[in-house]
Design a protein around this motif. Structure first.
Motif: not given
Length: 534
Positions: A254-255, A276-277, A287-289, A304-307
């Motif tokens: 994410a920026v 950021h990962t 990770v982002g969004h 945000y979301h991530g795996y």
């Protein structure tokens, strides 16, 4: 999600003298290297003696929470605060009901309160939940076009979907100083909205090019997506996703950019990326969004979301972490790779377990944990008196619009009792989608185990009832059957489901979901559904 764009990465750069969490990031030391140095740091400074007991933390100043906020495939979260209340919804893909709205008063414990769409109308990704003028809207993409639903309260009822008659994905809403409303979309585009927010004025135009991350970073591509906007002080802040949702573990980020106008020009943050990962060794991948949210006392968090590391089959979980504002008005996320560790609960109320996935089917309606694949008629699923009765659809499992849940754990056990009526079939399975599934089915006179490409086992079965058990041990699936729920026979000892993820299937961005199905002619009756973490 992804919008087709040209990759525009540039060479890496260093960050000047910046202070992070009590330590200086010296000129010449890349942010990536700094975060690697802190990745193994203890969370003691954040959590003290509560690190190992966050689940039992009492209400009060030492109450804790831990990621994920939503375990399971709750991708593309959009969060809204209205006074002391928080609301959230997520991507619903092709599952119905769609756009389930959740409510919280403490940011860590959530209850489903409404379904904005009772049936599926197409693929739905990355919504935007907002409030304006005392009315609530959800903007969302559906099959490549942008739509909106609206309501007087997040509890609904929600309107029918309204076609905004423009293409795009990943909407983001913002209001200018003159009261005009705008809708951003992936690719840095923006279009003006009507005063009621239910139609557009003119055509979208590009106003933001994104942040050029270092070319050597391992990503899926550029993919400028997920524009989410926040007004704070004299600036509008634009947070976007880049790098791609799937691909390598280090893909997503994410920026941040800011402007004194909702239309730009946008200045990128010197502290990018916000999250950021940086390494596959981290606990959360890609990770982002995300969306910013503040508490009533002006503390800020990023949702945000991530795996989960090594388990892209579980989809993208919803995560949350604190962020801070610098003295010159930029955002930073001080936790870095330590986002997996326990941290103080935002409102002093401890995190409790999520709504149970097990279901006794005692009373309607169907619980919000369930979602039916591409189902336009939810009346097929009737709940009450301890049973889920499903009217058969299609001739095969793949045609049946299976009813699914979002698995939450690396290992778990499912159990259900299935009874068929007429010339129907009943199944318990694990699917990426109905075409990519492994399942046990009860049909008249037989039991079958089927994989994505072939039948894996079969046996004669005289009864119209069977007990099914599916055990998923870290993506290795075993399926067992029983005549009485006491003595079990394994019909499938070891099926590899690790390929039930976006990187292997290349389409849909779904997760591996447990599923129930009824097909043929007649109906199937399911009772006593159990989901147990192993």
């Amino acid at each position: 999600m992804h919008a087709q764009m040209k990759n525009s990465n540039t060479n890496g750069k260093t960050i000047g003298m910046v202070k992070f969490g009590g330590g200086d990031l010296r000129s010449g030391l890349k942010r990536r290297a700094w975060l690697k140095l802190t990745a193994g740091a203890s969370a003691a400074m954040l959590t003290g003696s509560w690190c190992e007991a966050w689940e039992q933390a009492p209400q009060g100043s030492h109450a804790m929470f831990r990621n994920p906020l939503f375990a399971g495939d709750y991708a593309d979260p959009t969060i809204l605060r209205a006074g002391d209340d928080f609301y959230m919804t997520h991507t619903s893909y092709s599952y119905a009901p769609g756009l389930v709205v959740w409510h919280s008063r403490d940011l860590v414990n959530w209850t489903p309160i409404s379904r904005a769409l009772n049936e599926t109308h197409g693929e739905i990704w990355a919504p935007e939940l907002i409030e304006h003028g005392g009315r609530y809207h959800i903007y969302f993409p559906m099959d490549g076009a942008l739509y909106v639903v609206h309501a007087e309260h997040p509890r609904g009822p929600w309107s029918a979907p309204i076609d905004l008659r423009i293409g795009g994905i990943d909407p983001g809403h913002v209001v200018g100083p003159d009261g005009k409303r705008y809708l951003y979309s992936a690719g840095g585009k923006v279009v003006e909205l009507s005063a009621d927010g239910l139609s557009t004025v003119g055509q979208p135009k590009k106003v933001y090019d994104g942040w050029a991350f270092p070319q050597e970073w391992k990503t899926e591509g550029f993919w400028l997506e997920s524009p989410k906007l926040t007004k704070r002080g004299e600036y509008y802040y634009l947070i976007c996703a880049e790098g791609g949702t799937s691909g390598p573990p280090t893909s997503h980020m994410a920026v941040v950019a800011r402007s004194q106008s909702p239309l730009g020009p946008w200045e990128n943050s010197p502290h990018n990326p916000l999250i950021h990962t940086y390494s596959a060794d981290e606990d959360w991948w890609s990770v982002g969004h995300g969306t910013l949210v503040s508490t009533p006392d002006d503390r800020w968090y990023f949702v945000y979301h991530g795996y989960r590391k090594g388990f892209q089959t579980l989809g993208r979980h919803t995560l949350m972490e604190p962020v801070e504002w610098t003295s010159d008005g930029w955002l930073r996320a001080p936790l870095g790779a330590r986002r997996a560790e326990p941290m103080p609960a935002p409102m002093g109320i401890a995190q409790r377990p999520m709504i149970k996935l097990s279901d006794d089917f005692k009373a309607p309606p169907l619980k919000a944990t369930w979602g039916a694949w591409k189902e336009p008629d939810m009346s097929r699923y009737q709940v009450g008196d301890g049973a889920l009765t499903v009217r058969a659809k299609g001739a095969t499992y793949a045609e049946s619009s299976p009813l699914t849940i979002r698995a939450r754990d690396e290992s778990y056990e499912l159990q259900i009792v299935a009874k068929i009526a007429g010339e129907s079939g009943a199944a318990l399975g694990l699917e990426y989608n109905p075409e990519v599934a492994v399942y046990v089915e009860l049909k008249k006179g037989q039991l079958n185990i089927n994989g994505p490409a072939e039948k894996l086992a079969t046996r004669a079965w005289a009864a119209e009832t069977a007990w099914f058990k599916l055990i998923n041990r870290r993506n290795r699936v075993e399926i067992l059957v029983s005549e009485d729920g006491q003595k079990w026979q394994s019909l499938l000892a070891d099926f590899d489901a690790s390929g039930f993820n976006q990187n292997d299937q290349h389409g849909g961005f779904q997760a591996a979901r447990p599923a129930l199905a009824a097909y043929g002619r007649g109906s199937a009756r399911f009772t006593d559904f159990r989901y147990d973490r192993l």
